[in-house]
Design a protein around this motif. Structure first.
Motif, PDB file in Angstrom:
ATOM      1  N   UNK A  28      31.569  15.787   3.147  1.00 43.86           N
ATOM      2  CA  UNK A  28      32.599  15.145   3.661  1.00 43.86           C
ATOM      3  C   UNK A  28      34.027  15.088   2.845  1.00 43.86           C
ATOM      4  N   UNK A  29      33.790  15.370   1.581  1.00 40.39           N
ATOM      5  CA  UNK A  29      34.866  15.598   0.763  1.00 40.39           C
ATOM      6  C   UNK A  29      35.183  16.972   0.631  1.00 40.39           C
ATOM      7  N   UNK A  30      34.396  18.032   1.181  1.00 40.98           N
ATOM      8  CA  UNK A  30      35.019  19.400   1.033  1.00 40.98           C
ATOM      9  C   UNK A  30      34.589  19.919  -0.298  1.00 40.98           C
ATOM     10  N   UNK A  31      33.442  19.382  -1.047  1.00 39.23           N
ATOM     11  CA  UNK A  31      33.043  19.853  -2.165  1.00 39.23           C
ATOM     12  C   UNK A  31      31.699  20.603  -2.016  1.00 39.23           C
ATOM     13  N   UNK A  32      31.902  22.013  -2.311  1.00 35.07           N
ATOM     14  CA  UNK A  32      30.688  22.888  -1.993  1.00 35.07           C
ATOM     15  C   UNK A  32      29.543  22.738  -2.895  1.00 35.07           C
TER      16      UNK A  32
ATOM     17  N   UNK B   6      34.275  16.178  -9.968  1.00 36.01           N
ATOM     18  CA  UNK B   6      33.572  15.122 -10.715  1.00 36.01           C
ATOM     19  C   UNK B   6      33.903  13.894 -10.118  1.00 36.01           C
ATOM     20  N   UNK B   7      35.150  13.532  -9.880  1.00 35.81           N
ATOM     21  CA  UNK B   7      35.566  12.224  -9.276  1.00 35.81           C
ATOM     22  C   UNK B   7      34.749  11.826  -7.890  1.00 35.81           C
ATOM     23  N   UNK B   8      34.412  13.060  -7.154  1.00 37.28           N
ATOM     24  CA  UNK B   8      33.582  12.747  -5.916  1.00 37.28           C
ATOM     25  C   UNK B   8      32.218  12.491  -6.398  1.00 37.28           C
ATOM     26  N   UNK B   9      31.582  13.142  -7.197  1.00 36.28           N
ATOM     27  CA  UNK B   9      30.430  12.935  -7.766  1.00 36.28           C
ATOM     28  C   UNK B   9      30.154  11.454  -8.463  1.00 36.28           C
ATOM     29  N   UNK B  10      31.116  11.291  -9.345  1.00 34.36           N
ATOM     30  CA  UNK B  10      31.282  10.020  -9.883  1.00 34.36           C
ATOM     31  C   UNK B  10      31.246   8.899  -9.250  1.00 34.36           C
ATOM     32  N   UNK B  11      31.997   8.819  -7.758  1.00 34.60           N
ATOM     33  CA  UNK B  11      32.020   7.887  -6.920  1.00 34.60           C
ATOM     34  C   UNK B  11      30.893   7.390  -6.330  1.00 34.60           C
ATOM     35  N   UNK B  12      30.026   8.559  -5.960  1.00 37.38           N
ATOM     36  CA  UNK B  12      28.669   8.530  -5.259  1.00 37.38           C
ATOM     37  C   UNK B  12      27.672   7.878  -6.191  1.00 37.38           C
TER      38      UNK B  12
ATOM     39  N   UNK C  28      39.681  12.275   3.526  1.00 37.42           N
ATOM     40  CA  UNK C  28      39.189  12.741   2.374  1.00 37.42           C
ATOM     41  C   UNK C  28      40.578  13.128   1.398  1.00 37.42           C
ATOM     42  N   UNK C  29      41.455  13.893   1.906  1.00 36.39           N
ATOM     43  CA  UNK C  29      42.734  14.177   0.967  1.00 36.39           C
ATOM     44  C   UNK C  29      43.190  13.309   0.067  1.00 36.39           C
ATOM     45  N   UNK C  30      43.522  11.992   0.844  1.00 32.40           N
ATOM     46  CA  UNK C  30      43.928  10.830   0.292  1.00 32.40           C
ATOM     47  C   UNK C  30      42.771  10.045  -0.814  1.00 32.40           C
ATOM     48  N   UNK C  31      41.592  10.163  -0.358  1.00 30.73           N
ATOM     49  CA  UNK C  31      40.510   9.576  -0.938  1.00 30.73           C
ATOM     50  C   UNK C  31      40.191  10.401  -2.200  1.00 30.73           C
TER      51      UNK C  31
ATOM     52  N   UNK D 101      40.338   8.730  -6.256  1.00 30.92           N
ATOM     53  CA  UNK D 101      39.369   8.681  -6.971  1.00 30.92           C
ATOM     54  C   UNK D 101      39.901   9.557  -8.362  1.00 30.92           C
ATOM     55  N   UNK D 102      40.487  10.564  -8.149  1.00 31.55           N
ATOM     56  CA  UNK D 102      40.851  11.333  -9.322  1.00 31.55           C
ATOM     57  C   UNK D 102      41.765  10.201 -10.109  1.00 31.55           C
ATOM     58  N   UNK D 103      42.652   9.792  -9.566  1.00 31.04           N
ATOM     59  CA  UNK D 103      43.645   8.728 -10.285  1.00 31.04           C
ATOM     60  C   UNK D 103      42.960   7.669 -10.773  1.00 31.04           C
TER      61      UNK D 103
END
Length: 225
Positions: free
Chosen positions: A220-224, A160-166, A94-97, A101-103
C-alpha cells in the motif's frame, strides 16, 4: 479495597458486592467525569459522546444487542461531515502518510537527543541515518509532485518508517497481522484530518480477509521489500 487491583475492560467498572467480592459492571455514562470539548469523540452511530468513558459505557449497556455490537469509536472529536474520498485522493494518500511517518520518527529522535526513552537504541540507530542525511526533505506542506519525486530519489529513507508504524500497531497479539482494533488508534486520531484513511485501510486488505499482513501494508505504501 478489593477493587484496587481488579481490572475491568473498557466500558466497565469494578463494584464490590456485599461480601466484598469484586465484579465488573457497566459504567453509568451519566457518572463519567466531565470532559473538555477537545475530548469529545464520534461513535459509529454518528453521535457525539462527551468522551470515551461515555461511549464505551453506552456500548456496555447495549451489550447483547445489534446496536451494541455495531457501536465503536469512529474518530476523535465531535461528529462532523466527512467527505467521500476520491480515487485521486486515495492515490496520493500514501505520499503524505509516508512523509508524515518519517517526520514523526525524526521528531522522536530529536527529543531523544535530550532525554532518551521514546525510541530504543536499535530504532535510534535506524532513524539517525535518516536524520543526518542532508538530502532529506524537511517537514512541511509539500505538493504531491515533490513528495513523489523525493520518494523515488530517496526511497531508502521511507522503508523503515513504514515498517516501524506496522510494528507499533501490531500489538494485540504480535502476529504480523493488523486487525480492525489494532488499526483503530491510528485511524481514529487521523480521520478528522485525513478523510481517506478509512478507504486506504480497506483497500490495503487485498485479499479481504479482514487482516492486513505486513506484505499488504508495505504494498500500500509502495515499499517493495
Amino acid at each position: 479495597d478489593t477493587c484496587r487491583n481488579f481490572h475491568c475492560k473498557r466500558g466497565k467498572v469494578c463494584h464490590a458486592d456485599k461480601q466484598g467480592k469484586p465484579h465488573c459492571i457497566c459504567q453509568d455514562p451519566a457518572a463519567c467525569p466531565p470532559t473538555k470539548d477537545y475530548e469529545h469523540v464520534c461513535g459509529t452511530d454518528n453521535k457525539t459522546y462527551d468522551g470515551t468513558c461515555q461511549l464505551f459505557g453506552t456500548k456496555c449497556q447495549l451489550e447483547g444487542t445489534k446496536i451494541g455490537r455495531q457501536l465503536h469509536l469512529d474518530y476523535m472529536g465531535s461528529c462532523k461531515y466527512i467527505p467521500p474520498c476520491t480515487d485521486y485522493e486515495v492515490d496520493q494518500f500514501p505520499l503524505r502518510m509516508r512523509d508524515w511517518l518519517k517526520n514523526i520518527l525524526i521528531q522522536f529522535y530529536e527529543r531523544d537527543l535530550n532525554t532518551s526513552g521514546i525510541l530504543t537504541e536499535k530504532q535510534r540507530n535506524k532513524v539517525k541515518k535518516i536524520y543526518q542525511n542532508d538530502k532529506r526533505l524537511a517537514a512541511g506542506d509539500h505538493p504531491v509532485e515533490l513528495l513523489l519525486h523525493d520518494f523515488e530519489k530517496n526511497y531508502h529513507m521511507y522503508v523503515y518508517p513504514v515498517h516501524w508504524q506496522f510494528h507499533q500497531l501490531d500489538q494485540h497479539p504480535v502476529d504480523r497481522l493488523l486487525t480492525h482494533s489494532e488499526l483503530a488508534p491510528l485511524r481514529a486520531s487521523l480521520v478528522p484530518m485525513e478523510h481517506c484513511i478509512t478507504r486506504f485501510f480497506q483497500e490495503c486488505d487485498g485479499d479481504q480477509d479482514k487482516f492486513i499482513a505486513l506484505k499488504e501494508w508495505c504494498h500500500c505504501f509502495g515499499i517493495k521489500e
